[in-house]
Design an enzyme around this catalytic site. Sequence first.
Site, short mmCIF file in Angstrom:
data_model
loop_
_atom_site.label_atom_id
_atom_site.label_comp_id
_atom_site.label_asym_id
_atom_site.label_seq_id
_atom_site.Cartn_x
_atom_site.Cartn_y
_atom_site.Cartn_z
N CYS A 2 8.53 41.93 -4.76
CA CYS A 2 9.80 42.51 -3.07
C CYS A 2 11.02 41.75 -3.89
O CYS A 2 11.04 40.61 -3.50
CB CYS A 2 8.75 42.51 -2.17
SG CYS A 2 7.13 43.21 -1.66
N ARG A 33 13.34 43.99 -8.41
CA ARG A 33 12.07 42.65 -7.77
C ARG A 33 11.15 43.94 -7.77
O ARG A 33 10.23 42.91 -7.45
CB ARG A 33 12.27 41.64 -6.57
CG ARG A 33 13.63 41.51 -7.26
CD ARG A 33 14.30 40.79 -5.66
NE ARG A 33 13.78 39.70 -5.50
CZ ARG A 33 12.95 38.31 -5.98
NH1 ARG A 33 13.70 37.97 -6.22
NH2 ARG A 33 11.97 37.63 -5.41
N TRP A 81 6.78 46.33 -4.66
CA TRP A 81 6.28 45.73 -5.15
C TRP A 81 4.32 45.67 -4.09
O TRP A 81 3.98 44.30 -4.11
CB TRP A 81 6.25 44.99 -5.91
CG TRP A 81 5.73 44.92 -7.22
CD1 TRP A 81 5.61 45.88 -7.88
CD2 TRP A 81 3.90 44.21 -7.74
NE1 TRP A 81 5.18 45.60 -9.90
CE2 TRP A 81 3.58 44.42 -8.96
CE3 TRP A 81 3.29 44.05 -6.86
CZ2 TRP A 81 2.84 44.25 -9.77
CZ3 TRP A 81 2.62 43.02 -7.78
CH2 TRP A 81 1.90 43.82 -9.04
N ASN A 108 8.11 39.03 1.95
CA ASN A 108 7.73 39.36 0.77
C ASN A 108 6.26 37.65 -0.02
O ASN A 108 6.09 36.84 0.88
CB ASN A 108 8.96 38.55 -0.21
CG ASN A 108 8.63 38.38 -1.39
OD1 ASN A 108 7.81 38.70 -2.31
ND2 ASN A 108 9.12 37.38 -2.34
N GLY A 109 5.12 38.20 -0.41
CA GLY A 109 4.16 37.22 -0.99
C GLY A 109 2.83 37.49 -0.06
O GLY A 109 2.83 39.11 -0.59
N GLU A 491 6.20 39.54 -29.28
CA GLU A 491 7.61 39.61 -28.46
C GLU A 491 8.24 41.35 -28.49
O GLU A 491 7.77 42.18 -27.53
CB GLU A 491 8.73 38.93 -28.12
CG GLU A 491 10.04 39.60 -27.09
CD GLU A 491 9.49 39.18 -25.66
OE1 GLU A 491 8.71 38.79 -25.53
OE2 GLU A 491 10.58 39.62 -25.44
N LYS A 495 7.65 44.51 -25.47
CA LYS A 495 8.43 45.13 -25.33
C LYS A 495 8.36 46.35 -25.55
O LYS A 495 7.92 46.85 -24.02
CB LYS A 495 10.05 44.70 -25.96
CG LYS A 495 10.65 43.54 -25.56
CD LYS A 495 11.43 43.33 -24.64
CE LYS A 495 10.82 43.17 -23.21
NZ LYS A 495 10.57 41.99 -23.46
N GLU A 498 5.47 48.01 -22.51
CA GLU A 498 5.97 47.61 -21.25
C GLU A 498 7.17 49.20 -20.51
O GLU A 498 6.76 48.92 -19.31
CB GLU A 498 6.20 46.05 -20.77
CG GLU A 498 7.37 45.87 -20.64
CD GLU A 498 7.77 44.15 -20.81
OE1 GLU A 498 7.76 44.13 -19.90
OE2 GLU A 498 8.86 43.62 -21.65
N HIS A 514 -8.18 39.59 -41.40
CA HIS A 514 -9.53 39.00 -40.42
C HIS A 514 -9.86 39.65 -39.26
O HIS A 514 -10.74 39.82 -38.73
CB HIS A 514 -9.26 37.87 -39.73
CG HIS A 514 -9.60 36.63 -41.34
ND1 HIS A 514 -9.49 36.02 -42.36
CD2 HIS A 514 -7.76 36.07 -41.62
CE1 HIS A 514 -9.07 35.10 -42.33
NE2 HIS A 514 -7.63 35.18 -41.60
N LYS A 617 10.05 42.22 -11.76
CA LYS A 617 11.09 41.39 -12.22
C LYS A 617 10.21 40.25 -11.97
O LYS A 617 10.58 39.60 -12.75
CB LYS A 617 12.23 41.69 -11.92
CG LYS A 617 13.03 40.76 -12.86
CD LYS A 617 13.55 41.07 -13.80
CE LYS A 617 14.38 40.23 -14.82
NZ LYS A 617 13.60 40.22 -16.10
#
Length: 622
Positions: A2, A33, A81, A108-109, A491, A495, A498, A514, A617
């Site tokens: 948010c 965000r 969000w 926000n939260g 990484e 990428k 996502e 294995h 984000k």
Amino acid sequence: MCGIVGYAGPVSGAPSPRPVDVALQGLARLEYRGYDSAGVAVLDGDQVRVDKRAGKLANLREALESRRETPSAVAIGHTRWATHGAPTDGNAHPHLGGREQELALVHNGIIENFAALRAELEADGYPFLSETDSEVAAHLVAREMETAGDLTEAMRRTAGRLEGAFTLLAVHRTAPGTVVAARRNSPLVVGLGEGENFLGSDVAAFVDATKEALEVGQDQVVTVTADSVDIIDFEGTPVTDAKRYTIEWDAQGAQKGGYASFMAKEIHEQASAVADTLRGRIEDGKLQLDEMKIDEAVLRTIDKIVVVACGTAANAGAVVKYAIEHWCRIPVEVELAHEFRYRDPVVTEKTLVVAISQSGETMDTLMAVRHAQEQGAKVVAICNTRGSTIPREADAALYLHVGPEIAVASTKAYLGQIAACFLLGLFLAQVRGNLYPDEIAQQMEDLSAIPEKIQEVLDNSDQVERLALEMKDATSVLFLGRHVGYPTAMEGALKLKEIAYIHAEGFAAGELKHGPIALVDEGQPVFVIVPSPGGRDSLHSKVVSNIQEVRARGARTLVIAEEGDEAVLPYADEVIRYPRTRALFAPLLTVIPLQIFSCELATAKGLDVDQPRNLAKSVTVE
Ligand code: F6R
């Protein structure tokens, strides 16, 4: 998670587009965000006007056109969000509060005790229009306003009743030039203008209007008008020592600058980003880390380092573990921050905790930091966002200085995090006498040469761009590496997952036989990150054997190998080259083709590279 923006200008009674324009511009900059709905509230005489829409910010712009003519001196805005309630118009913020809708509020939260508060307010006759936890805060402030008669006091009392994490901003019809905010465990900064003031989740919200900012501490209430900013704590005591600072980021940094996406731009900024991380910290071959505010005597007693971080930042931690253990001979554990405090970790006054976070706001990492400090550990934060919570609470903070990272997928901050941790590792080696000064000087000289090599990799990206186009319909891609190549493989896979929504996994190459090798079938694309043949011989040849193993089972091998490494040629379907450097520094180069691959592939699929589905984000909830 948010984005929040607030604006207070002069009260004139005349129509003014400025509050709405500032709110929209701020939200556009904060959209990274959260982006599943957005809304803005202004005051129109004694009416509170709220416009909000599900979906991207573009959906709101048109609706707000007529609001530019209102006589409002203030505006508050929000980009969401979703946590409680689906991303619908009704659940979007701002929420109206009070029986006569006399107030608007953004949040926000997460308000953890919202269910009990909602029941109490419903019993008291307050109408609820959404499924969100936030709406209770709107009604609580409105109800407190009835007895307090003052918005600051109403906000202070409300904050005292909420459990969880929150940044709240509210406007009330009886306070035409005022925005009041409160914060606990969620970000908030003030922007100081000339005859106008701003509030934002981060400085991106107002960076094109002012470069002067004020940090807001935990558990504080801020009251902003056109020409005043007053801060009190939740007890009501005035706060007089809020830290003022000048924002280093320019508004340009938050624009695409001709690239198709922020992610593409940020990938291509990496040479200068790493140069900026190193700048001023290496002088005449000597390492200067003025920000390391932890006593050197304490650093000499450290017997363990624990890196806490999430996602990409954790992958950065996994890279630097190899370097710090090698240079300092201190054991380094890398722990996902959200797992850390639930396993009763062994942390003492002799533990140094390194918290890596681009945003400086990630709640999981913040909670790990607090847990470590409670056990007596010292914490160094490796962060990009000035004034954010994690560096403020840490004992020392090293900033990345890579500029704002807007794309949700982290790229330039990842490289900055690795480079900053290398500096930390060498600094520890310097302080503790693990390396001779000339060895440190040599390492730093090689580190200083990295930005040029990054540029070389970026200048030769045609091959990987072509591969991305060819492979745009791939359904699964594997990534293999050993030693520092292992976190690079992780990484690369992260990428691709996502932003391109393709199943991808990163493995330690030795782990293949294995189990995971069962996944390999005819045509399966496998990226392999190959260490320098000039390093430890056995490591290089083991990875070459791993390439043969997957190729023998039909894999298409996409090999990332050092310039001049001929040994890979017989087994590679494609060889992507990187310039020579020290084995420990190679992750600053080898990850770049993987970043470009994901970015180009997602672009070719027509996906929104900067705002991938379901993500935000900064993750300010646990
Ligand atoms: C992935 C990504 C995330 C973040 C993670 C931690 O591209 O960006 O995995 O790395 O959410 O975020 P920060 O670094 O802000 O703590």
